[in-house]
Scaffold this motif. Structure first.
Motif, PDB file in Angstrom:
ATOM      1  N   LEU A 156      -3.962  41.458  23.320  1.00 36.67           N
ATOM      2  CA  LEU A 156      -4.114  42.890  23.089  1.00 36.67           C
ATOM      3  C   LEU A 156      -3.910  43.184  21.612  1.00 36.67           C
ATOM      4  O   LEU A 156      -2.796  43.184  21.100  1.00 36.67           O
ATOM      5  N   ILE A 157      -5.036  43.436  20.913  1.00 38.04           N
ATOM      6  CA  ILE A 157      -4.985  43.739  19.483  1.00 38.04           C
ATOM      7  C   ILE A 157      -4.908  45.239  19.273  1.00 38.04           C
ATOM      8  O   ILE A 157      -4.116  45.742  18.476  1.00 38.04           O
ATOM      9  N   ASN A 158      -5.738  45.962  20.012  1.00 38.74           N
ATOM     10  CA  ASN A 158      -5.722  47.417  19.923  1.00 38.74           C
ATOM     11  C   ASN A 158      -4.419  47.941  20.510  1.00 38.74           C
ATOM     12  O   ASN A 158      -4.009  47.552  21.603  1.00 38.74           O
ATOM     13  N   THR A 159      -3.744  48.816  19.810  1.00 38.98           N
ATOM     14  CA  THR A 159      -2.436  49.311  20.260  1.00 38.98           C
ATOM     15  C   THR A 159      -2.543  50.484  21.227  1.00 38.98           C
ATOM     16  O   THR A 159      -1.523  50.985  21.706  1.00 38.98           O
ATOM     17  N   ASP A 160      -3.764  50.975  21.495  1.00 41.71           N
ATOM     18  CA  ASP A 160      -3.913  52.070  22.436  1.00 41.71           C
ATOM     19  C   ASP A 160      -3.432  51.639  23.820  1.00 41.71           C
ATOM     20  O   ASP A 160      -3.626  50.488  24.224  1.00 41.71           O
ATOM     21  N   PRO A 161      -2.794  52.535  24.567  1.00 36.84           N
ATOM     22  CA  PRO A 161      -2.324  52.176  25.904  1.00 36.84           C
ATOM     23  C   PRO A 161      -3.492  51.830  26.835  1.00 36.84           C
ATOM     24  O   PRO A 161      -4.549  52.444  26.764  1.00 36.84           O
ATOM     25  N   VAL A 162      -3.302  50.843  27.674  1.00 35.03           N
ATOM     26  CA  VAL A 162      -4.321  50.392  28.613  1.00 35.03           C
ATOM     27  C   VAL A 162      -3.823  50.646  30.034  1.00 35.03           C
ATOM     28  O   VAL A 162      -2.703  50.286  30.379  1.00 35.03           O
ATOM     29  N   GLN A 163      -4.656  51.268  30.840  1.00 35.36           N
ATOM     30  CA  GLN A 163      -4.276  51.586  32.214  1.00 35.36           C
ATOM     31  C   GLN A 163      -4.610  50.417  33.138  1.00 35.36           C
ATOM     32  O   GLN A 163      -5.717  49.893  33.121  1.00 35.36           O
ATOM     33  N   GLU A 164      -3.633  50.006  33.935  1.00 32.53           N
ATOM     34  CA  GLU A 164      -3.902  48.992  34.943  1.00 32.53           C
ATOM     35  C   GLU A 164      -4.756  49.628  36.035  1.00 32.53           C
ATOM     36  O   GLU A 164      -4.453  50.721  36.520  1.00 32.53           O
ATOM     37  N   LYS A 165      -5.813  48.937  36.416  1.00 33.56           N
ATOM     38  CA  LYS A 165      -6.726  49.538  37.381  1.00 33.56           C
ATOM     39  C   LYS A 165      -7.473  48.455  38.142  1.00 33.56           C
ATOM     40  O   LYS A 165      -7.529  47.285  37.733  1.00 33.56           O
TER      41      LYS A 165
ATOM     42  N   GLU B  62      -9.158  39.481  21.324  1.00 34.27           N
ATOM     43  CA  GLU B  62      -9.240  38.031  21.189  1.00 34.27           C
ATOM     44  C   GLU B  62      -9.110  37.368  22.558  1.00 34.27           C
ATOM     45  O   GLU B  62      -8.100  37.528  23.244  1.00 34.27           O
ATOM     46  N   LEU B  63     -10.137  36.630  22.949  1.00 33.58           N
ATOM     47  CA  LEU B  63     -10.092  35.907  24.210  1.00 33.58           C
ATOM     48  C   LEU B  63      -9.193  34.682  24.045  1.00 33.58           C
ATOM     49  O   LEU B  63      -9.461  33.803  23.229  1.00 33.58           O
ATOM     50  N   LEU B  64      -8.127  34.644  24.828  1.00 34.98           N
ATOM     51  CA  LEU B  64      -7.181  33.533  24.732  1.00 34.98           C
ATOM     52  C   LEU B  64      -7.573  32.368  25.628  1.00 34.98           C
ATOM     53  O   LEU B  64      -7.516  31.208  25.223  1.00 34.98           O
ATOM     54  N   THR B  65      -7.949  32.687  26.841  1.00 39.17           N
ATOM     55  CA  THR B  65      -8.310  31.624  27.767  1.00 39.17           C
ATOM     56  C   THR B  65      -9.118  32.202  28.921  1.00 39.17           C
ATOM     57  O   THR B  65      -9.086  33.407  29.170  1.00 39.17           O
ATOM     58  N   ALA B  66      -9.843  31.350  29.598  1.00 36.14           N
ATOM     59  CA  ALA B  66     -10.656  31.772  30.740  1.00 36.14           C
ATOM     60  C   ALA B  66     -10.561  30.715  31.823  1.00 36.14           C
ATOM     61  O   ALA B  66     -10.520  29.513  31.534  1.00 36.14           O
ATOM     62  N   GLN B  67     -10.481  31.158  33.050  1.00 39.61           N
ATOM     63  CA  GLN B  67     -10.453  30.261  34.196  1.00 39.61           C
ATOM     64  C   GLN B  67     -11.516  30.727  35.183  1.00 39.61           C
ATOM     65  O   GLN B  67     -11.585  31.906  35.521  1.00 39.61           O
ATOM     66  N   GLU B  68     -12.360  29.823  35.626  1.00 37.48           N
ATOM     67  CA  GLU B  68     -13.430  30.196  36.536  1.00 37.48           C
ATOM     68  C   GLU B  68     -13.525  29.167  37.646  1.00 37.48           C
ATOM     69  O   GLU B  68     -13.360  27.970  37.405  1.00 37.48           O
ATOM     70  N   GLN B  69     -13.759  29.631  38.852  1.00 31.88           N
ATOM     71  CA  GLN B  69     -13.883  28.739  39.993  1.00 31.88           C
ATOM     72  C   GLN B  69     -14.953  29.251  40.939  1.00 31.88           C
ATOM     73  O   GLN B  69     -14.948  30.429  41.313  1.00 31.88           O
ATOM     74  N   GLN B  70     -15.872  28.399  41.305  1.00 30.64           N
ATOM     75  CA  GLN B  70     -16.887  28.733  42.293  1.00 30.64           C
ATOM     76  C   GLN B  70     -16.598  27.934  43.549  1.00 30.64           C
ATOM     77  O   GLN B  70     -16.589  26.708  43.521  1.00 30.64           O
ATOM     78  N   ILE B  71     -16.317  28.662  44.629  1.00 34.78           N
ATOM     79  CA  ILE B  71     -16.009  28.028  45.897  1.00 34.78           C
ATOM     80  C   ILE B  71     -17.204  28.251  46.817  1.00 34.78           C
ATOM     81  O   ILE B  71     -17.457  29.386  47.223  1.00 34.78           O
TER      82      ILE B  71
END
Length: 297
Positions: A34-43, A12-21
């Motif tokens: 995070l809906i899926n309970t599978d572990p997610v690796q930070e990368k 589920e997308l909660l929020t988005a922030q975008e900026q073009q400089i």
């Protein structure tokens, strides 16, 4: 877990922030519950795209996935801003996806002339093979990414902070491109943490004086280190001379004032301490490759 596009279709997308400089970067932050309970690796990863047929198609991108953040799910509070969830009673596991697309003009600032190592070839788009290279999300990068979540591009003060954080994250990530990264700083006084802290303090003071250049002599006095050490140490820690860093940050701030605040070129030039519009316009064009009037709304 490989975080591809299909994976996020199930979140589920909660929020988005975008900026073009203009002339610097396109920045996007996507926050998912995070809906899926599978572990997610930070990368993290560097994406370099070289197109021999069209220079405009060259790309240098950084992408990061950071987990373990919290998002407010209190009733009637689901539309709060990205950084406004601290202190709320509702807690939900989230995934934050950061995407930075840097312009050639931004990259050119960090190219060392007469240096043909891999890092310089990539930043100047002389490396002729596209690649994707993974980056570990170390403590330093995690701290910078967390700081970006708490900073926005919506006010003059936060804009200066935002630009300095992005630059440090960029330099930290580009260490992976060095052919032979030294094990430690070559300046011996930087082996002591207090020496590094003085460089960060010097940077903070420069940002506080973005509208009026502080002298090297005064800056060295404020951080209690001699001028020679200050100049050498600053260049080694931040990849730019004190003046080049100051000028870059000043022009990035000018972009914000012109593009986001809608100020006139005359007002921006005066606010940033230039004696004339022509002096400001010349410096802006030399640094960014753009004319100030190109950014006016």
């Amino acid at each position: 877990m490989d975080l591809n596009q299909n994976y996020f279709l199930s979140q589920e997308l909660l929020t988005a922030q975008e900026q073009q400089i203009p002339g610097s970067l396109n920045y996007k932050l996507m926050r998912y519950r995070l809906i899926n309970t599978d572990p997610v690796q930070e990368k993290g990863s560097i994406h370099y795209h070289y197109d021999k047929s069209e220079n405009a198609a060259h790309k240098f991108e950084l992408k990061f996935c950071v987990t373990g953040n919290r998002y407010c799910i209190v009733p009637d509070c689901s539309n709060c801003r990205i950084s406004a969830y601290q202190g709320c009673s509702g807690e939900t596991d989230t995934i934050d996806i950061f995407h930075f697309n840097f312009s050639p003009g931004f990259l050119a600032t960090f190219v060392q002339q007469h240096n043909s190592d891999r890092k310089n070839r990539v930043l100047s788009f002389l490396h002729t093979e596209s690649f994707c290279e993974e980056l570990p999300v170390c403590g330093r990068k995690k701290k910078l990414l967390n700081a970006l979540q708490e900073t926005s591009y919506c006010s003059a003060l936060q804009n200066v902070t935002f630009n300095s954080i992005v630059q440090e994250l960029f330099l930290c990530s580009c260490e992976a491109l060095d052919d032979s990264k030294p094990a430690m700083f070559s300046c011996k006084f930087l082996a002591d943490q207090s020496g590094i802290e003085k460089m960060y303090l010097a940077r903070e003071i420069l940002l506080q004086h973005i509208d009026s250049l502080i002298s090297i002599k005064e800056l060295s006095r404020k951080v209690a280190i001699n001028e020679c050490y200050l100049k050498k140490g600053f260049k080694e820690v931040f990849g730019l001379t004190i003046y080049d860093f100051y000028l870059q940050q000043k022009m990035e701030h000018a972009k914000f004032l012109l593009c986001e605040e809608g100020m006139t070129v005359t007002d921006v030039a005066a606010l940033l301490g230039y004696s004339s519009i022509s002096h400001f316009s010349t410096a802006f064009k030399r640094q960014t490759g753009l004319k100030p009037c190109d950014l006016l709304k």
